[in-house]
Scaffold this active site. Structure first.
Site, mmCIF file in Angstrom:
data_model
loop_
_atom_site.group_PDB
_atom_site.id
_atom_site.type_symbol
_atom_site.label_atom_id
_atom_site.label_comp_id
_atom_site.label_asym_id
_atom_site.label_seq_id
_atom_site.Cartn_x
_atom_site.Cartn_y
_atom_site.Cartn_z
ATOM 1 N N CYS A 18 -33.871 28.461 55.647
ATOM 2 C CA CYS A 18 -32.988 29.067 56.641
ATOM 3 C C CYS A 18 -33.817 29.790 57.704
ATOM 4 C CB CYS A 18 -32.108 30.096 55.972
ATOM 5 S SG CYS A 18 -31.318 29.520 54.486
ATOM 6 N N ARG B 260 -36.941 23.635 60.958
ATOM 7 C CA ARG B 260 -36.997 23.959 59.530
ATOM 8 C C ARG B 260 -35.868 23.306 58.754
ATOM 9 N NH1 ARG B 260 -39.384 29.508 59.088
ATOM 10 N NH2 ARG B 260 -37.940 29.937 57.426
ATOM 11 N N TRP C 270 -29.694 26.722 55.333
ATOM 12 C CA TRP C 270 -29.990 25.532 54.519
ATOM 13 C C TRP C 270 -29.401 25.862 53.157
ATOM 14 C CZ3 TRP C 270 -32.322 20.742 54.186
ATOM 15 C CH2 TRP C 270 -32.773 20.349 52.931
ATOM 16 N N ASN D 50 -32.364 35.134 54.109
ATOM 17 C CA ASN D 50 -33.127 33.965 53.667
ATOM 18 C C ASN D 50 -33.615 34.258 52.264
ATOM 19 O OD1 ASN D 50 -32.878 32.837 56.147
ATOM 20 N ND2 ASN D 50 -35.057 32.896 56.664
ATOM 21 N N GLY D 51 -33.732 33.214 51.448
ATOM 22 C CA GLY D 51 -34.256 33.410 50.097
ATOM 23 C C GLY D 51 -33.191 33.120 49.064
ATOM 24 N N GLU E 191 -48.571 7.989 42.767
ATOM 25 C CA GLU E 191 -48.278 8.906 43.880
ATOM 26 C C GLU E 191 -49.516 9.103 44.766
ATOM 27 O OE1 GLU E 191 -45.721 9.809 45.179
ATOM 28 O OE2 GLU E 191 -46.103 11.629 46.323
ATOM 29 N N LYS F 299 -49.588 8.287 48.738
ATOM 30 C CA LYS F 299 -49.940 9.318 49.719
ATOM 31 C C LYS F 299 -51.035 8.791 50.638
ATOM 32 C CE LYS F 299 -47.285 11.532 49.815
ATOM 33 N NZ LYS F 299 -46.167 11.322 48.965
ATOM 34 N N GLU G 85 -49.590 5.643 52.922
ATOM 35 C CA GLU G 85 -48.532 5.863 53.914
ATOM 36 C C GLU G 85 -49.005 6.661 55.122
ATOM 37 O OE1 GLU G 85 -44.949 8.015 52.708
ATOM 38 O OE2 GLU G 85 -46.101 9.218 51.314
ATOM 39 N N HIS H 234 -57.440 -7.515 34.181
ATOM 40 C CA HIS H 234 -56.602 -8.712 34.085
ATOM 41 C C HIS H 234 -56.410 -9.361 35.454
ATOM 42 C CE1 HIS H 234 -55.759 -8.199 29.841
ATOM 43 N NE2 HIS H 234 -55.703 -6.900 30.105
ATOM 44 N N LYS I 249 -38.067 9.574 57.410
ATOM 45 C CA LYS I 249 -38.009 10.580 56.343
ATOM 46 C C LYS I 249 -36.932 10.223 55.330
ATOM 47 C CE LYS I 249 -38.981 14.342 54.184
ATOM 48 N NZ LYS I 249 -40.155 14.242 53.293
HETATM 49 O O1 M6R Z 1 -35.104 11.195 49.847
HETATM 50 P P1 M6R Z 1 -35.644 10.408 48.688
HETATM 51 O O2 M6R Z 1 -36.358 11.256 47.687
HETATM 52 O O3 M6R Z 1 -34.592 9.570 48.020
HETATM 53 O O4 M6R Z 1 -36.696 9.423 49.323
HETATM 54 C C1 M6R Z 1 -37.333 8.449 48.543
HETATM 55 C C2 M6R Z 1 -38.495 7.837 49.276
HETATM 56 O O5 M6R Z 1 -38.068 7.253 50.475
HETATM 57 C C3 M6R Z 1 -39.585 8.861 49.568
HETATM 58 O O6 M6R Z 1 -40.042 9.484 48.412
HETATM 59 C C4 M6R Z 1 -40.772 8.167 50.284
HETATM 60 O O7 M6R Z 1 -41.399 7.295 49.400
HETATM 61 C C5 M6R Z 1 -41.753 9.206 50.836
HETATM 62 N N1 M6R Z 1 -42.141 8.862 52.155
HETATM 63 C C6 M6R Z 1 -43.010 9.310 50.068
HETATM 64 O O8 M6R Z 1 -43.886 10.234 50.624
#
Ligand code: M6R
Length: 614
Positions: free
Chosen positions: A2, A28, A77, A103-104, A487, A491, A494, A510, A609
């Site tokens: 928030c 934010r 938020w 906020n919080g 993961e 990271k 991407e 394999h 996003k």
């Molecule tokens: O909003 P969601 O958690 O459902 O999103 C899932 C994926 O689209 C998300 O985790 C995506 O892989 C990210 N860009 C990874 O950093």
């Protein structure tokens, strides 16, 4: 999170200033907004709106229809109660005696609410903020004290985090502020005084700010600001001159949102834990509606998610199966509904999603519901589609995430899944009280361990600079370490656009090992003691084919340096919790590689996003 803005002046109209400030905090994330403005000693006028700030602007003609030179504003938020006009701030006591924004998260708000209800207070919203405002009102009237004493008495009773900006009917032209574990700054200028949760909100008016410390309070008048400690004694403070430009101010001084969010992980983890840990140190999932009876009856678990959320599912599978002995299957949401899933009627489908809007995850949830299976959403955005449609919801409290590459939401999801697994194991009699208490204690040490890892980021930055021209990178690990690799690899690719793959370490030979040649970077994740030697053997196989080896393991495994050329040590923890720690250097590696390659870290090409299409 928030956003808060407050402003008081001798003659300048407050509402347009507040709206401009809130607009600077839009980055934010928020779902509703509101203002309260006072014209001299008249009662404050409160305007709230759900949705974009623009709705609030239209309702108030850009603020011009609200006369008065003292006011507070807020972008919300949602954490307690759905996004709605009723739950939007400012919140008020019934007679408008106290009005405020917050906020919080107030952890003991239910207990405080019950106390106030016993004293004839009524509540119109579902928020913890309304409880805080009415608590201040209660102490103000009960003890017939001034605003600072009423705030101090409330602060002693409130557990959790808060940045509060409050106006009292008896004190026109004044704003009172209190802070604990939620940022708050106070700005001074010749036009008046300001309060804000973040610098960008007031940067166009002043660069002279005071940073409030924990458990400090402040009184703002148009001409001056006075700070107080919890005893009500005046505190002398120095102003800081803000040198940043507006854009870097939004990022809190960090170069990118991703780095800011990496630093916010300890808080995201802590807040998520606190939301379900009772004062007695027990896990309390009553807010999710998962009763002990339901937990006992679950015969199988299917976790469905996309991207990083799916990686959380992969990590949770190991933790859940080990602790609860319930069979767990992890499915990509985009595959789940097209393969005619066979689910047991007494099974549980867990959908993990930061946004709660991912199209495939939402469709998978609907498919599970159609098959009559109980569903649980592990969701970050309150009131999102998945949160609304799932039978049960466990909210992660990571706050809004802006960088496309998830970091803090991923970490909060991991913690939520750990807590669920521990709770299931306890309810089903596989974890006794002492063992549960020991795991909770260990879980509570994670935020500071994550902080420690972030503090050592320069070493990862140095390593990234050596490999910024890498073409292919491989991550290998076994068990939970494999989930961490997934993961780490995502990271990296991407945001740095370096091709990378995560492999279960035993699977490399394999086929994929044929890709290893001189200098190819292979990162081994080796946090699981019982699998450590096996992964080391796989790394040795890579080294004999010319690969360059890096390793992530826990402190104590110093012999790793006999095999790998670069080692990152993470603090020791319960074996189930290593993903939370080992992912941090991998997030930092992806980040620093992207920076070294001059890429747009926060908005990588081709990515959104929230993926709301199939
Ligand atoms: O909003 P969601 O958690 O459902 O999103 C899932 C994926 O689209 C998300 O985790 C995506 O892989 C990210 N860009 C990874 O950093």
């Amino acid at each position: 999170m928030c956003g808060i803005v407050g402003f008081t002046s001798e003659s300048m109209q407050a509402a347009p200033v507040l709206l401009q400030g809130l607009a600077k905090l839009e980055y934010r994330g928020y779902d509703s907004a509101g203002l309260a403005v006072r014209d001299g000693s008249q009662d404050p006028v409160v305007v709230r709106a759900k949705g974009r700030l623009q709705v609030l602007e239209e309702k108030t003609n850009g603020g011009l229809s609200l006369p008065g030179s003292c006011g507070i504003g807020h972008t919300r938020w949602a954490t307690h109660g759905e996004p709605s006009e009723r739950n939007a701030h400012p919140h008020i006591s019934e007679d408008l005696n106290v009005i405020g924004v917050h906020n919080g998260i107030i952890e003991n708000f239910s207990e405080l609410k019950e106390k106030l209800q016993r004293h004839d207070y009524h509540f119109y919203s579902e928020t913890d903020t309304e409880v805080a405002i009415k608590l201040v009102d209660y102490y103000y009237k009960k003890y017939k004290v001034g605003p600072i004493d009423a705030l101090a008495k409330s602060m002693v009773r409130i557990r959790g985090s808060y940045a509060l900006a409050v106006m009292f009917r008896d004190f026109p032209g004044e704003i009172y502020v209190a802070r604990k574990d939620s940022p708050m700054i106070v700005g001074v200028s010749s036009a008046g005084t300001f309060v804000a949760s973040d610098v960008p909100a007031i940067l166009q008016y002043t660069r002279s700010v005071y940073y409030m410390e924990n458990l400090e309070m402040a009184r703002l008048t148009p001409e001056q600001v006075t700070f107080y400690d919890l005893n009500g004694d005046v505190v002398e403070k120095e102003t800081t001159q803000i040198e940043w430009d507006a854009e870097s101010a939004e990022k809190g001084g960090y170069e990118h949102f991703m780095m800011k969010e990496i630093h916010e992980q300890p808080k995201a983890i802590q807040d998520t834990m606190n939301s379900v840990l009772s004062a007695e140190g027990r896990i309390d999932l009553s807010a999710t509606g998962l009763t002990d009876e339901i937990v006992r009856d679950v015969s199988e678990i299917t976790i469905v998610a996309c991207g990083s959320a799916w990686h959380v599912g992969m990590a949770a599978q190991y933790v859940f199966e080990d602790l609860t002995r319930i069979p767990v299957r992890v499915e990509l949401a985009s595959e789940f509904r097209y393969r005619k899933p066979i689910l047991k009627p007494d099974g549980l489908v867990i959908v993990i999603s930061q946004s709660g809007e991912t199209a495939d995850s939402l469709a998978a949830l609907r498919e599970a519901k159609k098959l009559g299976v109980r569903t649980l959403g592990v969701i970050n955005v309150l009131g999102s589609s998945i949160a609304r449609e799932a039978d049960h919801v466990f909210y992660t409290l990571a706050g809004p995430e802006i960088a496309v590459a998830t970091t803090k939401a991923y970490s909060a999801q991991l913690i939520a899944m750990d807590l669920l697994a521990m709770h299931f194991a306890h309810v089903r009699g596989l974890l006794d009280d002492d063992a549960l208490a020991a795991m909770i204690a260990e879980l509570q040490s994670l935020p500071s361990k994550v902080e420690q890892l972030i503090e050592n980021k320069e070493r990862i930055q140095w390593f990234a600079s050596k490999f910024s021209n890498a073409r292919d990178v491989f991550f290998i690990g076994r068990g939970l370490d494999y989930a961490i690799c997934l993961e780490g690899s995502l990271k990296m690719k991407e945001i740095s656009y370096i091709h990378s793959e995560a492999y279960a370490a035993g699977e490399l030979k394999h086929g994929t090992i044929s890709l290893i040649e001189d200098g190819v970077l292979v990162i081994g994740v080796m946090t699981q003691n019982e699998l450590y030697e096996k992964t080391v053997s796989n790394l040795v196989e890579v080294r004999s084919r010319g690969g360059y080896l890096a390793g992530i393991t826990s402190y104590g495994h110093y012999e790793a340096e006999d095999t790998v050329q670069f080692t990152v040590y993470v603090p020791k923890t319960d074996p189930h919790f290593y993903a939370t720690l080992a992912v941090v250097p991998l997030q930092l590696l992806g980040y620093y590689l992207a920076v070294a390659r001059g890429l747009d870290v926060d908005k990588p090409r081709n990515l959104a996003k929230s993926v709301t299409v199939e």
